[in-house]
Design an enzyme around this catalytic site. Structure first.
Site, PDB file in Angstrom:
ATOM      1  N   LYS A  84       0.857  -1.188   0.000  1.00  0.00           N
ATOM      2  CA  LYS A  84       0.000   0.000   0.000  1.00  0.00           C
ATOM      3  C   LYS A  84       0.892   1.235   0.000  1.00  0.00           C
ATOM      4  O   LYS A  84       1.901   1.281   0.729  1.00  0.00           O
ATOM      5  CB  LYS A  84      -0.906  -0.032   1.240  1.00  0.00           C
ATOM      6  CG  LYS A  84      -2.011   1.021   1.256  1.00  0.00           C
ATOM      7  CD  LYS A  84      -2.947   0.792   2.450  1.00  0.00           C
ATOM      8  CE  LYS A  84      -4.049   1.825   2.536  1.00  0.00           C
ATOM      9  NZ  LYS A  84      -4.954   1.586   3.695  1.00  0.00           N
ATOM     10  N   SER A 159      -9.849   2.002   2.626  1.00  0.00           N
ATOM     11  CA  SER A 159      -8.959   2.746   1.766  1.00  0.00           C
ATOM     12  C   SER A 159      -7.985   1.867   0.968  1.00  0.00           C
ATOM     13  O   SER A 159      -7.428   2.321  -0.018  1.00  0.00           O
ATOM     14  CB  SER A 159      -8.152   3.735   2.603  1.00  0.00           C
ATOM     15  OG  SER A 159      -7.319   3.051   3.524  1.00  0.00           O
ATOM     16  N   SER A 183      -9.870  -0.529   6.757  1.00  0.00           N
ATOM     17  CA  SER A 183      -9.313  -0.427   5.402  1.00  0.00           C
ATOM     18  C   SER A 183      -8.560  -1.641   4.883  1.00  0.00           C
ATOM     19  O   SER A 183      -8.149  -1.651   3.728  1.00  0.00           O
ATOM     20  CB  SER A 183      -8.398   0.789   5.307  1.00  0.00           C
ATOM     21  OG  SER A 183      -9.195   1.935   5.256  1.00  0.00           O
TER      22      SER A 183
END
Ligand code: GLN
Length: 507
Positions: A84, A159, A183
């Site tokens: 990420k 997210s 997330s």
């Protein structure tokens, strides 16, 4: 399609270590897959913000050499992984999907990244996210949304939509995410993949761009429970660079996943959280969840109902605490230290450069959170807003403590609905926030929680997630139950890599 992209990390590792296939071949297969399905940004999966093919192939070669010498760095050596893009990396940009970090190169690797490298994993690139991890759909990325491989017109969750959609689309067998309010778990649920939020403090946050420091937790994304556990063991454990890192030994998650896969849950007490059902929950989600409850019973678990009355306060408390901490954490983006600088022309004073930069560099949701957080922390509002939210947080912790006195784990749907269409909630922040209704309590309490695929919703054929919550430092319990369920559920969740259908029909 190359078969290698459909294999679990554990099987890939077995073949690489047995030298049936090289890490270079496995890495190439995934890079080709990314090439085939990730772009263009307007219509592909768009899971990646940055790819490092050369770096990945070099890491793969090094892993192959170590294996040939009989010295693999870890059980996952040679297996590709995606990161990420809020995790710092020295050899790749780190943007947090924000314009404000444009051009910034971190001077150090996040602890989890350093551990992956030391373990011989092969970082492929950096994945898309909602700007600074604020959102539930990846639509708040400054670089455009990622898409759900099950249906490219739908969100992949957020997210960490980039990490989960990359795993779901066969672009990588493993990824790392960060979970502040859901997330990792929420994107896992809506993409039909596994997502784990470890116990707070058990995976170092050093090098994770801070959103809400008392809630943020890095964790694994994978296509199987065992794969998530194997990755969890690589990244977990104490780190002197993180002041909130705990010294307790990492729970035995791999052992628990292996034990769970034997399919016996007798003696395990599973609590179904009463508050997480009913109005606002999609019938197909509740149907899949009810079926999972039945399966757990058949595996020998004792299933009971538990009420956690304060969980209703979790969402409002979170949306005061997280923005408050964010407003403070994001103050460091002051145009002086990182990335973007606007108005530095000799005409503007430093404070003007700062506000011009923050005006241009932050997106709407980030600005909204900074304003809410600044207000909630202001002298006139602190007691009524931030202070109240912290009291609600204590009540939620107490609900968990009471529930775990009678139950080993708690379960709920991971999300109230399946993946919604891109754009549907973009102008309605409150509707967007509801996506994390079931995941937020575990962040507020700091306990462990994961999402495991739970079949497809009967009303739209899209993946549903089963959330399993365990007490702090008992992550292994969640893994054991998830692994048992995964085996018993069998192929009912549909194909592991759904993009074949979705992508082919859309192209
Ligand atoms: N969707 C939640 C938010 O917008 C959670 C985000 C996260 O876990 N990073 O804050």
């Amino acid at each position: 399609m190359n078969e290698l992209i459909s294999l679990d990390a554990a099987e890939l590792a077995r073949r690489i270590h047995a030298r049936e296939v090289s890490s270079v071949d496995v890495t190439r297969a995934h890079l080709e897959r990314i090439e085939a399905v990730d772009g263009p940004a307007e219509s592909g999966v768009h899971a990646f913000l940055h790819l490092d093919a050369d770096g990945a192939l070099a890491a793969a070669e090094a892993a192959d050499r170590a294996i040939a010498d009989g010295t693999p760095a870890s059980p996952l050596a040679g297996v590709p992984i995606a990161l990420k893009d809020n995790l710092t990396t020295t050899d790749m940009p780190t943007t947090a999907a924000s314009r404000i970090l444009e051009g910034w190169r971190p001077p150090y690797d996040a602890t989890v990244v350093a551990r992956l490298r030391a373990a011989g994993l092969v970082p492929l690139g950096k994945t898309n996210l909602d700007e600074f991890a604020m959102g539930s759909s990846t639509e708040n990325s400054a670089f455009g949304p990622s898409r759900n491989p099950w249906d490219l017109t739908r969100i992949p969750g957020g997210s960490g939509g980039g990490s989960s959609s990359a795993v779901a689309a066969g672009e990588t067998p493993l990824a790392l995410g960060s979970d502040t309010g859901g997330s990792i778990r929420q994107p896992g649920a809506v993409t039909g993949t596994v997502g784990v939020k470890p116990t707070y403090g058990t995976v170092s946050r050093y090098g994770l761009i801070a959103f809400s420091s008392s809630l943020d937790q890095i964790g694994p994304c994978a296509r199987s429970v065992l794969d998530a556990a194997l990755l969890h063991e690589v990244i977990g454990g104490q780190d002197k660079n993180d002041q909130t890192s705990v010294s307790a030994p990492l729970p035995p998650v791999v052992e628990a996943a292996q034990a769970g896969a034997r399919g016996d849950l007798s003696g395990v007490r599973v609590g179904v959280v009463t508050e997480f059902s009913g109005e606002g929950y999609q019938p197909g989600v509740l149907g899949a969840f009810t079926d999972a409850v039945r399966v757990l019973g058949e595996l020998g678990a004792e299933v009971v109902e538990v009420s956690c009355p304060s969980f209703g306060y979790a969402l409002p408390a979170y949306y005061l605490i997280a923005p408050s901490e964010a407003s403070s954490n994001l103050a460091r983006f002051d145009a002086m230290r990182y990335g973007l600088r606007v108005g530095d022309d000799g005409e503007h004073a430093a404070d003007e450069v700062m506000s011009l930069t923050r005006e241009a560099g932050f997106g709407a949701e980030v600005k909204r959170r900074i304003m809410i957080g600044t207000h909630a922390l202001s002298a006139g509002s602190y007691d009524a807003l931030y202070g109240k939210a912290q009291k609600a947080r204590t009540l939620i912790v107490r609900d968990f403590t009471a529930a775990f006195e009678t139950c080993d784990v708690l379960i709920s749907p991971t999300t109230p609905t399946t993946a919604f269409p891109i754009g549907e909630r973009a102008d309605d922040p409150l509707a967007m926030y509801l996506a994390d209704l079931c995941t937020i309590p575990s962040n507020l309490a700091g306990n462990a929680a994961l999402s495991v695929p739970c079949g497809l919703s009967a009303d739209d054929g899209l993946p549903v997630g089963l959330q399993i919550m365990a007490p702090a430092l008992a992550d292994d319990r969640a893994y054991r139950v998830a692994a048992a369920y995964e085996v018993a559920r069998g192929p009912g969740a549909g194909p592991r890599i759904p993009e074949l259908r979705a992508l082919e029909t859309s192209r």
